[in-house]
Design a protein around this motif. Sequence first.
Motif, short mmCIF file in Angstrom:
data_model
loop_
_atom_site.label_atom_id
_atom_site.label_comp_id
_atom_site.label_asym_id
_atom_site.label_seq_id
_atom_site.Cartn_x
_atom_site.Cartn_y
_atom_site.Cartn_z
N ASP A 1 11.37 89.75 -28.17
CA ASP A 1 11.18 88.38 -28.63
C ASP A 1 9.70 88.10 -28.79
OD1 ASP A 1 13.81 87.22 -28.84
OD2 ASP A 1 13.96 87.38 -26.68
N GLU A 2 9.33 87.57 -29.95
CA GLU A 2 7.93 87.23 -30.23
C GLU A 2 7.83 85.78 -30.68
OE1 GLU A 2 5.56 90.46 -32.32
OE2 GLU A 2 7.61 91.04 -32.85
N LEU A 3 6.80 85.11 -30.23
CA LEU A 3 6.51 83.74 -30.67
C LEU A 3 5.21 83.73 -31.45
CD1 LEU A 3 8.81 82.86 -28.84
CD2 LEU A 3 7.37 81.01 -28.01
N VAL A 4 5.24 83.09 -32.60
CA VAL A 4 4.05 82.96 -33.42
C VAL A 4 3.65 81.49 -33.40
CG1 VAL A 4 3.05 83.25 -35.70
CG2 VAL A 4 4.78 84.88 -34.87
N PRO B 1 -0.57 78.28 -26.55
CA PRO B 1 0.44 78.79 -25.61
C PRO B 1 1.61 77.81 -25.48
CG PRO B 1 -1.75 78.93 -24.66
CD PRO B 1 -1.88 78.09 -25.89
N HIS B 2 2.78 78.34 -25.22
CA HIS B 2 3.99 77.54 -25.00
C HIS B 2 4.75 78.15 -23.84
CE1 HIS B 2 3.90 75.12 -28.77
NE2 HIS B 2 3.19 76.14 -29.22
N ASP C 1 2.73 71.74 -32.18
CA ASP C 1 2.18 73.04 -32.57
C ASP C 1 3.36 73.91 -32.99
OD1 ASP C 1 0.48 75.29 -32.84
OD2 ASP C 1 1.12 75.99 -30.85
N PRO C 2 3.60 74.05 -34.30
CA PRO C 2 4.82 74.73 -34.77
C PRO C 2 4.93 76.17 -34.25
CG PRO C 2 3.75 73.56 -36.56
CD PRO C 2 2.78 73.55 -35.41
#
Length: 641
Positions: free
Chosen positions: A545-548, A552-553, A524-525
Amino acid sequence: MTPARALWMVNRLRCMQPAELGYRLRQAGVAMLEKRGLLGTAREDLAATPAKLARRAAPPLAPGEADALLRAADRICAGHVVLFAAREYDVGANPEWNRDPATGVLAPARFSGDIAVTDRALVGDIKHLWELNRHLHLARLAQAALLADDPVYLRTLAAQLRGWLDQCPPLVGPNWTSSLELGIRLINWSLVWRLLGGDASALFAGAEGQRLRADWLHSIHAHCACIERHLSRHSSANNHLIGELAGLLVGAVTWPCWPASRRWREVAIAELETEAQRQFSPDGVNREQAFAYHVFSAEFLFVAALCGPTFSGAYWRVLERALCFLRSVRDAGGHVPMVGDADDGIVLRLGADGEDRAAQLLALGDAASDSAGARWLLHAFGAARPDLGARRSWAFPDGGYLLFGSRFGQAREILGMVDCGPLGYLGIAAHGHSDALALTLSVGAEPCLVDPGTYSYWQEPKWRDYFRGTCAHNTMRVDGVDQSVSGGRFMWTRKAAARIDKMPQSPGQFEFSGSHDGYRRLRDPVRHARHVQFDAAAATLLVRDELVARKPHRIEQFWHFAPGIDVALVAGGVRARGKSFELHLQASGSNLVLELVRGCENPPLGWYSRSYESREPCDVLKITTQSDGVPVVCRITIMFF
């Protein structure tokens, strides 16, 4: 072949272009001819006699400098040699030059091309063995011979050089396995030669002195010829190539004694002009993304230019920009962030043991700066160099570093840096670390949030992997894996690419956004984006910090504090105290778990390496959560006492 070795070979081949495969095959053929005695071992008649140089007095020295140099030379005469940053080893008054001073292993005296330098059982720690054989300490003995009317220094120098020539004939033993090492040895031999009067040196008095001279010149010729045949090319053409070319040039200029000398000189000058432009970004950053190798490469470029030839204005502008970058990232206390690899390897040691190499380098370019090592180098080589000034900057977008802060160069300085550059240089990115979007911070001339350094190249793989991995840097890790994929101790097979999404306008009102694609490889990139704001008036730093991603990771954010900082967990963050400041870090997000980790070994976390082969515990704030679209935000407030 072991499975690990086979995997390394596969990874190495994956990093090569077709042209490099052809080059490696040709090099194997050259090695075969060398092994059969068809290349590189015959004595070459001198086409010209080396110049007799006037033996000059020592350069002007500050109070105490001469005494310190003589004390160091006395230790050498007693068999004690300083290697790397400032560690002393007992190698004896007449060293066994093929013996590793760290492990005691005696490497075999056989054809160099058949020696596996990574086999610790065979050669010991090759870095320590090579460092001794760079002969920096022989230049120290030459300095002492100028400073004191005591024959012991010349006698020791002659005996050690005689021993080396007897134990290390051309192409035999571990000291002929690396062209870079040959180049550095030539530079230090040139310093000895020049300081002691060249062909008129008292080293060559009498029949034994003339035999020493003849054998030394034979080895010098073999060094130059070997370097020319084995220049680092293609994916290995990093600082090694610059160092090899600098050594070849110094050899050709100092000893223009053979028909090939002119060719060596011309090849070295032309390629150094090219490599200076190629290996430094337009804004002055060494492309290996390793600050220690930035200094290392610039030292070579200076040595090459100072030994006599005329280099172009473009060449000197590279050095001017390189010094600007170094000066800018160096805090008011003289500390340089330990970004990327560092092995404490030194080109020359002319100042006091442990002298600040960054200060020495800056003094070579700035006539207003002073350094004992710079004075000795300029004295030995004698060539003029332009005053490259003392310019500073804060933005190095081509190289990938942006600085924020206030009161630069003052006692209450705040100096921070965001790393938004490439992983490293060329196909293997050998000396880069997996540190995309990492941040460092110095407060009041004291490192606070730090890059923990390198520790070792050849200790257990877990330590090499840790110090160059993502969790050893002030950035974010996803699903427990590094941003980039390692293919070996000096190789990355998948490289995270960082980019600047929003360029700040000033270091005091700093607003940066950047991202990298290192986790796009996951099933899941994931796209990691970091936003950094600094307000000089309020002395506050905000990091978001944001993850797109679609799912969930597990995410971990790390903050490494220098060992001298007193750190304690408080509600929602940490309090950190330095010598003149207090820092409060408050974290916010969704279901954050905060823990302070120090000196954990399995898996490694919470370590700091001041110098090569040394490590000590440090405090690391680890923030863990499961990504759910809510950013992790850290607000850092700085207060001076």
